[in-house]
Design a protein around this motif. Sequence first.
Motif, PDB file in Angstrom:
ATOM      1  N   ALA A   1      50.638  41.060  29.771  1.00  0.00           N
ATOM      2  CA  ALA A   1      50.061  39.552  28.969  1.00  0.00           C
ATOM      3  C   ALA A   1      48.704  39.211  29.293  1.00  0.00           C
ATOM      4  O   ALA A   1      48.194  39.201  28.635  1.00  0.00           O
ATOM      5  N   ARG A   2      48.630  39.732  31.081  1.00  0.00           N
ATOM      6  CA  ARG A   2      46.944  39.203  30.819  1.00  0.00           C
ATOM      7  C   ARG A   2      45.513  40.149  30.020  1.00  0.00           C
ATOM      8  O   ARG A   2      44.834  39.982  29.787  1.00  0.00           O
ATOM      9  N   LEU A   3      46.129  41.595  30.275  1.00  0.00           N
ATOM     10  CA  LEU A   3      45.641  42.504  29.569  1.00  0.00           C
ATOM     11  C   LEU A   3      45.644  42.840  28.662  1.00  0.00           C
ATOM     12  O   LEU A   3      44.540  42.749  27.622  1.00  0.00           O
ATOM     13  N   ARG A   4      46.194  42.204  27.595  1.00  0.00           N
ATOM     14  CA  ARG A   4      46.600  41.936  25.912  1.00  0.00           C
ATOM     15  C   ARG A   4      45.880  40.941  26.000  1.00  0.00           C
ATOM     16  O   ARG A   4      44.532  41.328  24.693  1.00  0.00           O
ATOM     17  N   ALA A   5      45.272  39.454  26.452  1.00  0.00           N
ATOM     18  CA  ALA A   5      44.801  38.830  26.341  1.00  0.00           C
ATOM     19  C   ALA A   5      43.292  39.029  26.488  1.00  0.00           C
ATOM     20  O   ALA A   5      42.392  38.094  26.255  1.00  0.00           O
ATOM     21  N   GLY A   6      43.339  40.071  27.104  1.00  0.00           N
ATOM     22  CA  GLY A   6      41.472  41.020  28.006  1.00  0.00           C
ATOM     23  C   GLY A   6      41.269  40.315  29.149  1.00  0.00           C
ATOM     24  O   GLY A   6      40.100  40.523  29.206  1.00  0.00           O
ATOM     25  N   MET A   7      41.645  39.773  29.602  1.00  0.00           N
ATOM     26  CA  MET A   7      41.580  39.558  31.677  1.00  0.00           C
ATOM     27  C   MET A   7      41.507  41.223  31.889  1.00  0.00           C
ATOM     28  O   MET A   7      41.713  42.288  31.257  1.00  0.00           O
ATOM     29  N   SER A   8      40.132  41.494  32.931  1.00  0.00           N
ATOM     30  CA  SER A   8      39.322  42.686  32.963  1.00  0.00           C
ATOM     31  C   SER A   8      40.027  42.991  34.109  1.00  0.00           C
ATOM     32  O   SER A   8      40.829  42.337  35.154  1.00  0.00           O
ATOM     33  N   LYS A   9      40.658  44.300  34.212  1.00  0.00           N
ATOM     34  CA  LYS A   9      41.524  44.962  34.823  1.00  0.00           C
ATOM     35  C   LYS A   9      40.238  44.699  36.834  1.00  0.00           C
ATOM     36  O   LYS A   9      41.654  44.398  37.272  1.00  0.00           O
ATOM     37  N   LEU A  10      38.843  44.339  36.771  1.00  0.00           N
ATOM     38  CA  LEU A  10      39.218  43.763  38.180  1.00  0.00           C
ATOM     39  C   LEU A  10      39.627  42.331  38.674  1.00  0.00           C
ATOM     40  O   LEU A  10      39.703  42.998  39.500  1.00  0.00           O
ATOM     41  N   THR A  11      39.806  41.358  37.775  1.00  0.00           N
ATOM     42  CA  THR A  11      40.169  40.858  37.944  1.00  0.00           C
ATOM     43  C   THR A  11      42.083  40.648  38.554  1.00  0.00           C
ATOM     44  O   THR A  11      42.017  40.227  39.052  1.00  0.00           O
ATOM     45  N   ILE A  12      42.409  41.340  37.981  1.00  0.00           N
ATOM     46  CA  ILE A  12      43.734  41.316  37.967  1.00  0.00           C
ATOM     47  C   ILE A  12      43.500  42.528  39.141  1.00  0.00           C
ATOM     48  O   ILE A  12      44.370  41.819  40.324  1.00  0.00           O
ATOM     49  N   ILE A  13      43.514  43.472  40.110  1.00  0.00           N
ATOM     50  CA  ILE A  13      43.122  43.860  41.211  1.00  0.00           C
ATOM     51  C   ILE A  13      42.351  43.341  42.379  1.00  0.00           C
ATOM     52  O   ILE A  13      43.364  42.287  43.189  1.00  0.00           O
ATOM     53  N   SER A  14      41.758  42.054  41.573  1.00  0.00           N
ATOM     54  CA  SER A  14      41.297  41.391  42.867  1.00  0.00           C
ATOM     55  C   SER A  14      42.929  40.631  42.951  1.00  0.00           C
ATOM     56  O   SER A  14      42.768  39.603  43.416  1.00  0.00           O
ATOM     57  N   ASP A  15      43.896  39.582  42.118  1.00  0.00           N
ATOM     58  CA  ASP A  15      44.208  38.605  42.723  1.00  0.00           C
ATOM     59  C   ASP A  15      45.447  39.495  42.368  1.00  0.00           C
ATOM     60  O   ASP A  15      45.811  38.754  43.967  1.00  0.00           O
ATOM     61  N   LEU A  16      46.129  40.561  42.320  1.00  0.00           N
ATOM     62  CA  LEU A  16      46.687  40.925  43.599  1.00  0.00           C
ATOM     63  C   LEU A  16      46.594  41.166  44.973  1.00  0.00           C
ATOM     64  O   LEU A  16      47.235  41.520  46.109  1.00  0.00           O
ATOM     65  N   ARG A  17      45.100  41.640  45.384  1.00  0.00           N
ATOM     66  CA  ARG A  17      44.704  42.227  46.124  1.00  0.00           C
ATOM     67  C   ARG A  17      44.961  40.324  47.386  1.00  0.00           C
ATOM     68  O   ARG A  17      44.687  40.618  48.229  1.00  0.00           O
ATOM     69  N   GLN A  18      44.095  39.727  47.200  1.00  0.00           N
ATOM     70  CA  GLN A  18      44.314  38.299  46.732  1.00  0.00           C
ATOM     71  C   GLN A  18      45.606  37.503  47.755  1.00  0.00           C
ATOM     72  O   GLN A  18      45.883  36.883  48.099  1.00  0.00           O
TER      73      GLN A  18
END
Length: 192
Positions: free
Chosen positions: A52-69
């Motif tokens: 859903a975040r990807l479909r909303a246009g969230m950047s891949k690096l932001t998603i990776i950062s969320d997972l990493r943090q």
Amino acid sequence: MDIFDFDRRNPNLRAATLDELCSFSGLQFIRCAFITILGREVDETGQAYYNARLRAGMSKLTIISDLRQSPEGQRFDPGIAGLDRALRKHRNANRKFVGPIIRWLTGREGNGILERRLRAICYELEIERNLAGARAATANHLVIMLDGKVEQVRRELRSALASQSITPRHVALSEAAGDIEWEQALSSVLNG
């Protein structure tokens, strides 16, 4: 890349580099991100949330950062050299006041409304391209199967002509009968 190019990489394996991880798209990106950053398969809830975040246009690096943090991400070493530094630069480029200046100077991507909308559109186009590729592959497979069946009928017809159990006149009469009748006539001639 056209719709007949198929991605042969496996998103269920750890990515060796950040570029490799970001080269995946959609659900494949999410699967690979979980395996690479968290060291485990993605669960249904996480997959739905990040899709859903990807479909909303969230950047891949932001998603990776969320997972990493996340606590889970901090405990696992993804084994990608320079990952944390790249994510820190991405977070700095998206800070409230200095982010626009950093993005202007470095050309890094942001998470502004316009950028998210553009990524969301690109994501939808990517989904459509993948679906078109799958449809093209299916159509190609069906055409190959049909070619095989036509070749089988040709072999049977040659065999019947060679054994003289059928004559060219029988075939000509079958063709004149029309499509459905032709198929039935040819079938009855070939089957005895």
